[in-house]
Write an enzyme that holds these catalytic residues in place. Structure first.
Site, PDB file in Angstrom:
ATOM      1  N   HIS A 237       0.865  -1.182   0.000  1.00 62.67           N
ATOM      2  CA  HIS A 237       0.000   0.000   0.000  1.00 62.67           C
ATOM      3  C   HIS A 237       0.900   1.229   0.000  1.00 62.67           C
ATOM      4  O   HIS A 237       1.847   1.304   0.786  1.00 62.67           O
ATOM      5  CB  HIS A 237      -0.895  -0.004   1.244  1.00 62.67           C
ATOM      6  CG  HIS A 237      -2.060   0.920   1.147  1.00 62.67           C
ATOM      7  ND1 HIS A 237      -1.905   2.294   1.114  1.00 62.67           N
ATOM      8  CD2 HIS A 237      -3.385   0.691   1.062  1.00 62.67           C
ATOM      9  CE1 HIS A 237      -3.100   2.853   1.019  1.00 62.67           C
ATOM     10  NE2 HIS A 237      -4.020   1.902   0.984  1.00 62.67           N
ATOM     11  N   ARG A 259      -6.042   9.369  -1.737  1.00 62.36           N
ATOM     12  CA  ARG A 259      -5.557   9.627  -3.099  1.00 62.36           C
ATOM     13  C   ARG A 259      -6.712   9.648  -4.087  1.00 62.36           C
ATOM     14  O   ARG A 259      -6.706  10.416  -5.051  1.00 62.36           O
ATOM     15  CB  ARG A 259      -4.517   8.578  -3.489  1.00 62.36           C
ATOM     16  CG  ARG A 259      -3.208   8.725  -2.728  1.00 62.36           C
ATOM     17  CD  ARG A 259      -2.169   7.706  -3.163  1.00 62.36           C
ATOM     18  NE  ARG A 259      -2.556   6.362  -2.785  1.00 62.36           N
ATOM     19  CZ  ARG A 259      -2.841   5.380  -3.635  1.00 62.36           C
ATOM     20  NH1 ARG A 259      -2.804   5.606  -4.943  1.00 62.36           N
ATOM     21  NH2 ARG A 259      -3.166   4.185  -3.203  1.00 62.36           N
TER      22      ARG A 259
END
Length: 370
Positions: A237, A259
């Protein structure tokens, strides 16, 4: 001393998969004797509880199972088993509807009452159903309540040690466990055993899974001769919190939705760099973003802590606090201002893509093990 226990179905693990399996078994046949064995406490250990972002599902107008499936296989560089990938995408709407209508989960909604789809990286459609940024707690708490309300036998704080084949070696007889409270060994004979032990790449310096994830299930399967595949496929991640070596918060995830909502990744000098690597920028798939971050780190373009920055302030601090209350609080606990400043992050080992080889029904080569 060896204690004996008989059951119809033994489920190893009490995350979302294990608890759902227990409920579905009793729904199919209420007369079954179902046992769940877990290293910690039921619903309080494992990784489902730690999920933040949400559940990808094609329930929204303009989306489709086919589109979800293509995002999945293209994002996986055409390596996923396509039959299993299709099964995952095709049954996701049923699972989410079951979570809401039967299990009692409440997911975030749009003003018109439809389920809200959060933006996630690597997707061609905003399809991530969620409960704020603490989705896993909502799912596991409701599943836990449903299991408690049913006659499911619980072996808490029991660690599975070995899968025991039948005397002729043609099928599975049961599982040897140890009671971690008393130290007593317990052999559980079962007509079927479900491995819901998950993965968990906790051998890396920065990792997201809970500390009890040690891939015992995969090790036990390997010891009885079952094949494993894609064990080298470890997903990183991109945004693991970098809060210093003195805290266990380092490595924990700052969710994908940051994001997806438009957050920027910056190098140590404050320069946005993702567009140098992919036209999707920060919304590229995790493998691309993580590799780009490592490339910047190897160049020495790092923060004082040796990582990079994520910045959300350009979206408006109040809006960030509204959308990501849990993430803002997690960062504040470690001395960072996610809503108005920058937070140090580093790619963190998140998910093991490989596992025991099985068919579309999850049956393995060893009869009785799923």
């Amino acid at each position: 001393m060896l204690e004996w226990h008989d059951t119809d179905i033994l489920i190893l693990g009490s995350g979302g998969a294990g608890l759902f399996a227990a409920l579905h078994a009793l729904q199919a046949n209420p007369a079954l004797r179902v046992t769940v064995a877990v290293k910690g406490l039921l619903g309080k250990s494992g990784c489902t509880r730690m999920v933040q972002g949400g559940y990808n599902v094609s329930l929204h107008p303009g989306d489709s199972v086919e589109r979800h499936f293509m995002d999945t296989v293209v994002g996986g560089k055409w390596l996923p088993d396509q039959a299993l990938a299709w099964r995952l995408c095709a049954t996701a709407p049923e699972r989410v509807q079951e979570l809401e209508n039967e299990i009692g989960c409440f997911f975030d909604r749009n003003p018109d009452g439809t389920l809200h789809g959060k933006a996630f990286a690597g997707q061609s459609f905003d399809r991530t159903v969620h409960k704020g940024d603490l989705t896993g707690i909502e799912i596991i708490n409701r599943l836990m309540e449903q299991v408690w309300a049913r006659p499911v036998e619980r072996l808490e704080e029991h660690r599975a040690l070995a899968l025991i084949p039948a005397s002729d070696g043609a099928s599975l007889s049961g599982v040897l466990l140890v009671d971690m409270r008393s130290g007593a060994f317990r052999f559980v004979r079962a007509r079927a055993v479900l491995l819901a032990t998950g993965g968990g790449p906790t051998m890396y310096r920065y990792h997201t899974p809970s500390g009890d994830k040690s891939m015992d299930g995969l090790a036990m399967a390997l010891r009885v001769g079952l094949g494993l595949r894609d064990m080298e496929m470890v997903q990183f991640h991109p945004t693991g919190l970098l809060a210093g070596q003195e805290t266990r918060m380092t490595g924990t995830v700052l969710e994908e939705g940051l994001r997806g909502a438009g957050g920027y990744l910056l190098d140590g000098a404050g320069r946005r760099f993702m567009l140098d690597y992919d036209p999707r920028g920060e919304r590229a798939t995790r493998d691309i973003v993580s590799r780009a971050m490592y490339a910047e780190m190897r160049k020495g373009n790092t923060t004082p802590g040796g990582g990079l920055y994520i910045q959300m302030s350009h979206l408006g601090p109040d809006e960030v606090r509204r959308q990501f209350r849990g993430m803002v609080q997690r960062c504040a606990d470690c001395g960072f201002d996610l809503a108005g400043g920058r937070v140090e992050v580093v790619p963190t080992a998140h998910y093991l893509m490989g596992g025991v080889i099985c068919d579309e029904t999850t049956a393995t080569a060893l009869p009785g093990l799923f």
